[in-house]
Design an enzyme around this catalytic site. Structure first.
Site, short mmCIF file in Angstrom:
data_model
loop_
_atom_site.label_atom_id
_atom_site.label_comp_id
_atom_site.label_asym_id
_atom_site.label_seq_id
_atom_site.Cartn_x
_atom_site.Cartn_y
_atom_site.Cartn_z
CE LYS A 293 -4.41 -1.67 1.53
NZ LYS A 293 -5.56 -1.58 2.41
CE LYS B 229 -6.61 -6.95 -1.33
NZ LYS B 229 -7.20 -6.84 0.00
CE LYS C 25 -13.52 -2.00 1.07
NZ LYS C 25 -12.24 -2.19 1.74
N1 AQP Z 1 -9.91 -9.66 -3.39
C1 AQP Z 1 -10.28 -10.21 -2.26
N2 AQP Z 1 -10.51 -11.53 -2.19
C2 AQP Z 1 -10.92 -12.12 -1.02
N3 AQP Z 1 -11.12 -11.42 0.11
C3 AQP Z 1 -10.90 -10.09 0.09
N4 AQP Z 1 -11.01 -9.13 1.02
C4 AQP Z 1 -10.69 -7.94 0.48
N5 AQP Z 1 -10.37 -8.10 -0.82
C5 AQP Z 1 -10.48 -9.42 -1.09
C6 AQP Z 1 -11.43 -9.39 2.40
O1 AQP Z 1 -12.37 -8.40 2.74
C7 AQP Z 1 -12.24 -8.11 4.12
C8 AQP Z 1 -12.21 -6.64 4.32
O2 AQP Z 1 -11.10 -6.07 3.73
P1 AQP Z 1 -10.73 -4.57 4.11
O3 AQP Z 1 -11.77 -3.65 3.67
O4 AQP Z 1 -10.43 -4.48 5.56
O5 AQP Z 1 -9.38 -4.28 3.42
P2 AQP Z 1 -8.65 -4.87 2.23
O6 AQP Z 1 -8.36 -6.31 2.44
O7 AQP Z 1 -7.48 -3.98 2.00
O8 AQP Z 1 -9.75 -4.73 1.10
P3 AQP Z 1 -9.67 -3.94 -0.23
O9 AQP Z 1 -10.96 -4.13 -0.93
O10 AQP Z 1 -8.43 -4.27 -0.97
O11 AQP Z 1 -9.64 -2.44 0.29
P4 AQP Z 1 -8.62 -1.29 -0.04
O12 AQP Z 1 -8.63 -1.16 -1.53
O13 AQP Z 1 -9.17 -0.08 0.64
O14 AQP Z 1 -7.30 -1.71 0.50
C9 AQP Z 1 -10.99 -8.82 4.63
O15 AQP Z 1 -11.39 -9.99 5.33
C10 AQP Z 1 -10.28 -9.19 3.36
O16 AQP Z 1 -9.53 -10.38 3.52
#
Ligand code: AQP
Length: 332
Positions: A111, A194, A197
């Site tokens: 990140k 991955k 969002k």
């Molecule tokens: N691509 C993914 N596949 C499976 N699980 C996922 N999670 C996120 N992306 C995937 C799971 O969603 C939960 C919440 O995640 P988060 O919002 O705390 O943060 P993150 O993992 O960083 O999710 P994002 O969507 O990638 O957000 P941003 O872009 O803001 O960093 C967790 O249980 C995660 O495993």
């Protein structure tokens, strides 16, 4: 009783990855565990969030929990910043966790990117706040996607070090719960990345608010290769994008990857994408419609979050007090 804590950041448009990797599994767990589901807004601000959007996204994540089938009476559903004990315990954990531990966290490296010097300190100590989220409730189990496994190991290390340092078994060592096929949903544009969002490309993700046309367009534009659908799981070498689409299909339809290969092997990806669109629209449309219904009634969402925060606080305060006493903070 075993207690689950989990959360999603209100940091943008919720994706199919968040749903398949997290929220969908919670719906199953609510029958067997005491569950605390949080919208982790304090985590979200470790990277810049527009204030008005943060408020909106916080309600939207809560709306998705509810629309997906999480019962706010049976479970506790709240936003993190409404229970200040999270920040207090996180500070104590900042003083327990070691720099060397945090330096190993791959998510910070991903990140922060090349511009590490300019990343917020909050992003660096994010795993300490995550440990506080779980341990504030003496959580025993944490359902997470594969990407969060390393942070959970750190939460266990923090719990263990705290218990050792103070010579008391205050915290349990929380167990990760990682589920089935869609533990890691990948970007539609790059099968090695991955689905997120915060990906700058809308076409990299299927959003939980996407309508049928948007889902169809994104799947149609999803990267694949000129080869037909493989008929066995051995046929995915250098085909990360193909594998991802088939994994998504399997997860949405509760089928193993082998079964998807057996059903579609030999067909063109154009045809497979039509089948994927159909199942994605059928599964996601009812959720997005219900999410919209909640978003049209923000007072209802706020009332649910307020009630959840009160119930969360009632569990958290005695545990925080116990920790403060163990640390030696004076109660004047
Ligand atoms: N691509 C993914 N596949 C499976 N699980 C996922 N999670 C996120 N992306 C995937 C799971 O969603 C939960 C919440 O995640 P988060 O919002 O705390 O943060 P993150 O993992 O960083 O999710 P994002 O969507 O990638 O957000 P941003 O872009 O803001 O960093 C967790 O249980 C995660 O495993």
């Amino acid at each position: 009783m075993d207690r689950i804590f989990s959360g999603v950041q209100p940091s943008g448009n919720l994706t199919l990855g968040n749903y398949l990797g997290a929220i969908r599994n919670w719906v199953e767990l609510q029958n067997d565990y005491e569950c605390i589901f949080c919208v982790v807004d304090m985590h979200a601000i470790t990277q810049w969030q527009d204030p008005a959007e943060l408020t909106r996204n916080t309600r939207e994540v809560a709306a998705c929990y509810l629309a997906a089938g999480i019962d706010p009476k049976k479970n506790i559903l709240f936003n993190q910043s409404a229970v200040s004990a999270h920040a207090e315990l996180a500070w104590i954990f900042n003083c327990v966790a070691r720099m060397g531990w945090l330096n190993r966290m791959t998510q910070f490296k991903e990140k922060a990117g090349k511009n590490k010097e300019n990343a917020s300190v909050g992003l660096y100590v994010y795993p300490n706040l995550m440990a506080a989220d779980i341990l504030l409730y003496k959580g025993t189990h944490v359902p997470v996607g594969d990407d969060q496994k390393q942070h959970l190991e750190l939460a266990r290390d923090i719990a263990q070090k705290f218990n050792n340092d103070f010579g008391k078994e205050i915290f349990p060592l929380p167990e990760p719960m990682i589920f089935g096929a869609a533990t890691r949903v990948m970007s539609l544009r790059d099968g090695t990345k991955k689905m997120s969002k915060s990906d700058p490309s809308e076409y990299a993700r299927i959003g939980m608010k996407d309508d049928a046309d948007a889902i169809a367009l994104k799947i149609r534009k999803a990267k694949t290769d000129p080869h037909p659908v493989p008929d066995s799981v051995d046929g995915f070498e250098d085909r990360a994008e193909a594998k991802n689409l088939m994994n998504i299909y399997g997860a949405l339809n509760n089928m193993k990857l082998e079964e998807v290969c057996a059903q579609y092997g030999g067909q063109s990806f154009a045809d497979f994408k039509k089948a994927l669109t159909e199942v994605a629209v059928a599964k996601l449309s009812p959720i997005s419609t219900e999410m919209q219904r909640y978003m049209d009634d923000p007072a209802q969402v706020d009332a649910i979050l307020r009630d959840g925060a009160e119930r969360a606080n009632a569990i958290a305060q005695p545990i925080l007090q116990e920790v403060k006493d163990v640390v030696g903070f004076l109660r004047p």
